[in-house]
Motif scaffolding. Sequence first.
Motif, short mmCIF file in Angstrom:
data_model
loop_
_atom_site.label_atom_id
_atom_site.label_comp_id
_atom_site.label_asym_id
_atom_site.label_seq_id
_atom_site.Cartn_x
_atom_site.Cartn_y
_atom_site.Cartn_z
N ALA A 12 0.76 -1.17 0.13
CA ALA A 12 -0.04 0.09 0.20
C ALA A 12 0.94 1.03 0.04
CB ALA A 12 -1.00 -0.13 1.28
N HIS A 13 0.55 2.47 -0.84
CA HIS A 13 1.26 3.58 -0.60
C HIS A 13 1.71 4.09 0.58
CE1 HIS A 13 2.63 7.38 -2.30
NE2 HIS A 13 1.75 7.90 -1.66
N ARG A 14 0.71 3.90 1.69
CA ARG A 14 1.06 4.40 3.03
C ARG A 14 2.10 3.44 3.75
NH1 ARG A 14 -3.76 2.20 2.76
NH2 ARG A 14 -4.56 0.38 4.02
N ALA A 15 2.42 2.29 3.12
CA ALA A 15 3.07 1.25 3.95
C ALA A 15 4.60 1.34 3.00
CB ALA A 15 2.62 0.01 3.95
N VAL A 16 4.91 1.71 1.90
CA VAL A 16 6.13 1.53 1.19
C VAL A 16 6.49 2.97 0.81
CG1 VAL A 16 5.71 -0.87 0.69
CG2 VAL A 16 5.15 1.10 -0.88
N SER A 17 7.65 3.28 0.47
CA SER A 17 8.18 4.48 -0.31
C SER A 17 8.82 4.21 -1.62
CB SER A 17 9.00 5.12 0.63
OG SER A 17 10.33 4.53 1.17
N HIS A 18 8.93 4.90 -2.53
CA HIS A 18 9.60 4.89 -3.85
C HIS A 18 9.16 3.35 -4.51
CE1 HIS A 18 12.05 7.93 -2.36
NE2 HIS A 18 12.46 7.24 -1.27
N LEU A 19 7.96 3.09 -4.43
CA LEU A 19 7.57 1.89 -5.15
C LEU A 19 7.73 1.97 -6.80
CD1 LEU A 19 5.95 -0.80 -5.00
CD2 LEU A 19 3.85 0.50 -5.10
N GLU A 20 8.18 1.06 -7.31
CA GLU A 20 8.33 1.23 -8.66
C GLU A 20 8.17 -0.30 -9.16
OE1 GLU A 20 11.99 2.62 -10.27
OE2 GLU A 20 12.30 3.94 -8.69
N MET A 21 6.90 -0.25 -10.00
CA MET A 21 6.45 -1.42 -10.45
C MET A 21 6.80 -1.80 -11.88
SD MET A 21 2.86 -1.96 -8.93
CE MET A 21 2.53 -3.77 -8.92
N GLY A 22 7.98 -2.06 -12.22
CA GLY A 22 8.54 -2.16 -13.70
C GLY A 22 8.22 -3.66 -14.15
N ASN A 23 8.64 -3.83 -15.52
CA ASN A 23 8.49 -4.82 -16.26
C ASN A 23 9.01 -6.21 -15.74
OD1 ASN A 23 6.59 -3.54 -17.78
ND2 ASN A 23 7.79 -3.34 -19.64
N HIS A 24 10.21 -5.93 -14.87
CA HIS A 24 11.24 -7.01 -14.61
C HIS A 24 11.06 -7.15 -13.10
CE1 HIS A 24 12.34 -7.60 -18.74
NE2 HIS A 24 12.55 -6.32 -18.71
N GLN A 30 13.88 -1.01 4.95
CA GLN A 30 15.01 -2.04 4.10
C GLN A 30 14.47 -1.96 2.78
OE1 GLN A 30 15.57 -5.71 5.64
NE2 GLN A 30 15.19 -5.39 7.70
N ALA A 31 15.51 -1.99 1.85
CA ALA A 31 15.11 -2.23 0.48
C ALA A 31 14.70 -3.52 -0.02
CB ALA A 31 16.44 -1.67 -0.42
N VAL A 32 13.67 -3.49 -0.73
CA VAL A 32 12.97 -4.74 -1.00
C VAL A 32 13.06 -4.88 -2.67
CG1 VAL A 32 10.77 -6.06 -1.11
CG2 VAL A 32 11.38 -4.88 0.94
N SER A 33 13.37 -5.83 -3.16
CA SER A 33 13.28 -6.11 -4.66
C SER A 33 12.66 -7.66 -4.81
CB SER A 33 14.70 -6.13 -5.38
OG SER A 33 14.69 -6.15 -6.65
N VAL A 34 11.86 -7.63 -5.88
CA VAL A 34 10.91 -8.78 -6.18
C VAL A 34 10.97 -9.08 -7.70
CG1 VAL A 34 8.81 -10.29 -5.74
CG2 VAL A 34 9.62 -8.53 -3.93
N PRO A 35 11.42 -9.97 -8.25
CA PRO A 35 11.34 -10.15 -9.70
C PRO A 35 9.85 -10.41 -9.77
CG PRO A 35 13.08 -11.42 -8.89
CD PRO A 35 12.50 -10.80 -7.62
N VAL A 36 9.21 -9.92 -11.00
CA VAL A 36 7.86 -10.15 -11.26
C VAL A 36 7.50 -11.60 -11.36
CG1 VAL A 36 6.30 -9.72 -13.18
CG2 VAL A 36 7.80 -7.86 -12.44
N SER A 37 8.49 -12.34 -11.69
CA SER A 37 8.35 -13.91 -11.91
C SER A 37 8.04 -14.56 -10.70
CB SER A 37 9.23 -14.59 -12.89
OG SER A 37 10.64 -14.26 -12.05
#
Length: 171
Positions: free
Chosen positions: A58-70, A83-90
Amino acid sequence: MTDDSPGMTSHRPYLLRALYEWIADNDMTPHLLVDATRQGVRVPSHAVSEGKIVLNIAHRAVSHLEMGNHSIDFSARFGGVSQAVSVPVSAVLAIYSRETGQGMALPDDSAMAGSGGDAGPDDASGDAAGGPPSPALSAVPSERAPEGDGDGDDDGPPSGPRRTGHLRVVK
């Protein structure tokens, strides 16, 4: 699809962005269910349970949300620590609303990983190297079996209407 037509990119990131927007527009809390065992997933290990993690995006729970193609990238607090979080779309298994459970479970993308992720899982042509073709479409059985189907176990009442699947958050 013919052999000379170009392959399409994965539809997963487009579905994720659309469902995120739909959930947020309805003032609900979008959550991602992620397979934390996949390569490229960067999440706090203490938050992983049985190889999976549920992320509140949710917008209020995260910052700098980027939902890219990968990948989906953002910063979030875990135990009060950003903490920085990164999740591959797959690696995303589902996106849903915390309040209602409405959303979508996404099909496994591991079969596409070996092909570069550009071919869709429903490519019915099979592999040129002899891979098995995808199953053909078939009719769905009716709600009630026809009378006298021969199994002899029809003493009970017919079952009610089929229920469709739904997502439920299990903590």
